[in-house]
Motif scaffolding. Sequence first.
Motif: not given
Lengths: 275, 138
Positions: A199-208, B115-128
């Motif tokens: 739960v914590v890790i998902a929240a850290r990643g910005g997910y619900d 890669t860490k960098e690619a996944s970071s871009g992937f997250a950014k694209r969805a505004k995570l």
Amino acid sequence: MRVLFLLLALVLTPAHAQFNLNLDRILDTVKNVSKATKEIDEKEEIAIGRDMAARLLGAAPLVADARLQRYVNNVGRWLASQTERAELPWQFGVLDAPQLNAFAVPGGTIFVTRGLVAKMRNEAELAGVLSHEIAHVLKKHHLKAIQKGAQVSLAGDAFSTALNDSRSEARAKLISFGTEMYSRGLDKSDELEADRLGVVIAARGGYDAYGLPAVLQTLQAMNAEDSAVALMFKTHPAPAERLDALADKMQPTLDAYSGQPQLPERFTVEAKAAK
Amino acid sequence: MRFLILLLLFPLPGWAEPAVVIRATELKKEPATDAATVAELAENAALDAGERKGGWTRVKTPGGAEGWVKMLLLRYGGPGTAKAGDTGLGLDAEQINNAQPNAAELSKMASFAATKEASSGFAKRAKLQARPVDYPTP
């Protein structure tokens, strides 16, 4: 010199029982020291994990869809980057199996089945499941269980051989033992801990943060007699119990991060092949 | 008329799932603790459950009252989704225990790694947005 003196003092102690007790304690200490030197290091953890992952892929291959596999790797790698073991060679795979399940392999390999992805509604639910598995790797739950089991089944030298020689018979035995753990399951406390950390890790990643509880509720609604969930139910605490435990310990965290994105649209497009 | 046909073909978002609340709670008008209370629900009260919003799930009582309850209080019941005969393939205990290593699939999997960098871009694209969240104290 001081040790010798102590030993001498023990020998000369008239109370026999006390002598035995002390001697046992000394022997225990010696045993523990030799155990500690056989602790599996990170390089060995990764190598063992690769062998175990190859076995699981022998039971079920990957879903033949590059888009789905890359998608799950992106979600998983992003989550793993938010943890204290961010530098492991993390890799994620969707196994082509109808059963609902997910597996964490030591060293940073995570599997989730097509059957489980098919039941998910959004990326936050996928993130919840992957985070639970990532937590198993962080806490080395499987690795510790393997180490404990190996000490029983492999005598001292054989265990070192298993670690050092990837073609040895001892290694094959260790990997079989490790792989069989996925049909036996971990301790209940390990599973509940992975739920809390997940739960914590998902929240850290910005997910619900409710992604994992949502999947648990989906599982809870399923019939335990259903062959698709038989192994998962056998190797995990009942979903209702896991939900109770999360409500008990994690409600504040869940609610603090319940407004974060669920991303149903991206999930629907990218995970189409699992449906 | 056309609307009616559409409704028949695609019933409004499902109230399909029968559920119960595991303890007495309030049925809220909105998905929030400080929202107005529509009704008091007794422990084990039967409901029909619908969509989730954050930590809340939309429900309907047998009497027709609608509102929201804390999602972690809900347990689903009913016949489930058993599919008899869905066995044989894949990941049962026996298949796992008897599996032989598949090196080809292992290297295929490595080729999909991000890669860490690619996944970071992937997250950014969805505004995570990554944020610090503490682990619970054991």
